[in-house]
Design an enzyme around this catalytic site. Structure first.
Site, PDB file in Angstrom:
ATOM      1  N   ASP A 298       2.531   2.577   2.341  1.00 49.08           N
ATOM      2  CA  ASP A 298       2.290   3.262   3.815  1.00 49.08           C
ATOM      3  C   ASP A 298       4.149   2.715   4.729  1.00 49.08           C
ATOM      4  O   ASP A 298       4.182   1.944   4.126  1.00 49.08           O
ATOM      5  CB  ASP A 298       1.576   2.643   4.735  1.00 49.08           C
TER       6      ASP A 298
ATOM      7  N   CYS B  15      -1.267  -3.844   8.653  1.00 46.73           N
ATOM      8  CA  CYS B  15      -1.151  -2.322   9.394  1.00 46.73           C
ATOM      9  C   CYS B  15      -0.194  -2.742  10.618  1.00 46.73           C
ATOM     10  O   CYS B  15       0.736  -1.702  10.963  1.00 46.73           O
ATOM     11  CB  CYS B  15      -2.275  -1.606   9.189  1.00 46.73           C
TER      12      CYS B  15
ATOM     13  N   CYS C  80      -3.032   3.564   7.154  1.00 50.51           N
ATOM     14  CA  CYS C  80      -4.014   4.183   7.032  1.00 50.51           C
ATOM     15  C   CYS C  80      -4.357   4.977   8.736  1.00 50.51           C
ATOM     16  O   CYS C  80      -3.264   4.208   9.917  1.00 50.51           O
ATOM     17  CB  CYS C  80      -4.211   2.933   6.413  1.00 50.51           C
TER      18      CYS C  80
ATOM     19  N   CYS D  44       0.774  -1.091   0.016  1.00 48.55           N
ATOM     20  CA  CYS D  44       0.474   0.551   0.094  1.00 48.55           C
ATOM     21  C   CYS D  44       0.359   1.470   0.185  1.00 48.55           C
ATOM     22  O   CYS D  44      -0.040   2.644  -0.155  1.00 48.55           O
ATOM     23  CB  CYS D  44      -0.734  -0.024   0.909  1.00 48.55           C
TER      24      CYS D  44
HETATM   25  S1  FES Z   1      -3.498  -0.136   4.378  1.00 49.89           S
HETATM   26 FE1  FES Z   1      -1.580   0.017   4.266  1.00 49.89          FE
HETATM   27  S2  FES Z   1      -0.331  -0.031   6.971  1.00 49.89           S
HETATM   28 FE2  FES Z   1      -2.787   0.109   6.528  1.00 49.89          FE
END
Ligand code: FES
Lengths: 127, 240
Positions: A39, A105, A62, A37
């Protein structure tokens, strides 16, 4: 997807957000990311006499990742390095009621703690 | 009907099952099945359970793909499975034609993009994308810096035009730098593709040499960066 109350609470009132001095010998910094993602998370620990006395995080990701890292900084404070190393992402999942799609996450937070501890150890072993 | 309950599209797998020999026709049980059609009863055949995207285009496991050739084969197969041709056939055949078409489209999309193609190959071989989670420190630092600039921009009052446009210039430059980095990574990946293809012997089994597996490790490194770059570029574009 609805976030649990606990996630929302951490998201709205993140604990220990910010940075510590990266160059300080007592500070270990862990930066990790989730390639799927994109992140990213930075978690820092300030260690004194083998005990974590302070922790900070900065997460661009997120809500679950922010909540996981916020919770992680709360949990590690006052713990020894070994104790902190034992923290499992599943404990975070349970505490925050994360759904299966958000498990990665919480993994990010576990990895960040481990990365910060090993950064601290690396910094201090050369003496 | 058994055959229709098979998994479709990207859920197919697991991949290291033995690459299959065409099973008998699901409709008339004849063994005379040619390229997706039964010779005896002419029924359309479903893609094999363990078929992968490379196999349906019959291009071996090569990573450099000639786009024109791929497109040509894609159109050929699309015509063959096109649901229009099956309107007057049995319900089962109609469903297979739809499933095959969906699988084919997914295959074409995936193989058309070098990053997706490579990620797919990794998944084929390792059963999972397994991307490494460490990211080079320099890239990380840049991403954090950009995110912090984005945050400052969000916190800057709408009326403060001068400050906002200064921040936007910073972001503009950052995005150009990221694009540059991305194209360097693409070039590296391309280089690895060449090495991989030189080792590909065109055999049909999915047993790859140690040298190829080493190349995969390097490819995964690059693939793992792509998610961060995409993401940061998106975040920048959203405010510019
Ligand atoms: S969606 Fe990637 S860390 Fe939460």
């Amino acid at each position: 997807m609805a976030y649990s109350d606990k996630v929302i609470d951490h998201y709205n009132n993140p604990r220990n957000m910010g940075s510590l001095d990266k160059k300080d010998k007592k500070v270990g910094t862990g930066v990790v990311g989730a390639p799927e993602c994109g992140d990213v998370m930075k978690l820092q620990l300030k260690i004194s006499g083998g005990v974590i006395e302070d922790a900070r995080f900065k997460t661009f990701g997120c809500g679950s990742a922010i909540a996981s890292s916020s919770l992680a900084t709360e949990w590690v404070k006052g713990k020894t390095l070994d104790e902190a190393f034992q923290i499992k992402n599943t404990e975070i999942v349970n505490e925050l009621n994360l759904p299966p799609v958000k498990i990665h996450c919480s993994v990010l937070a576990e990895d960040a703690i481990k990365a910060a501890i090993s950064d601290y150890k690396k910094k201090n072993e050369t003496e | 009907m058994e055959i229709l309950s098979q998994k479709t599209g990207s859920e197919r797998g697991p991949f290291f099952e033995k690459p299959g020999v065409a099973p008998p026709c699901w409709n008339c049980a004849s063994n005379n099945v040619k390229m997706y059609n039964c010779v005896s009863c002419t029924s359309i055949q479903q893609f094999l359970h363990d078929t992968d995207y490379f196999t349906i285009f019959n291009i071996g496991y090569t990573l450099h793909i000639d786009p024109e050739n791929l497109e040509k084969k894609y159109y050929e197969l699309s015509r063959r499975f096109h649901p229009d041709y099956y309107q007057n056939r049995s319900k089962a055949e109609q469903e297979i034609s739809l499933e095959n078409t969906a699988f084919l489209n997914k295959a074409y999309q995936t193989l058309s993009d070098p990053f997706k193609r490579c990620a797919y190959l990794v998944q084929l071989i390792e059963g999972d994308k397994n991307l490494p989670t460490e990211v080079p420190a320099a890239l990380f630092e840049e991403i954090f810096e950009i995110q912090e600039t984005l945050e400052t921009l969000r916190d800057t009052d709408e009326s403060d035009e001068a400050a906002r446009s200064a921040l936007k210039t910073v972001l503009q430059n950052a995005s150009e730098h990221m694009l540059q980095f991305e194209s360097e990574e693409k070039a590296q990946l391309d280089h690895l593709f060449t090495k991989w293809d030189a080792l590909e012997t065109g055999r049909k089994e999915r047993d790859f040499s140690d040298a190829q597996k080493k190349l995969l490790v390097q490819m995964k490194q690059i693939l793992s960066h792509a998610g961060y770059i995409d993401r940061i570029l998106q975040d920048i574009n959203a405010v510019l």
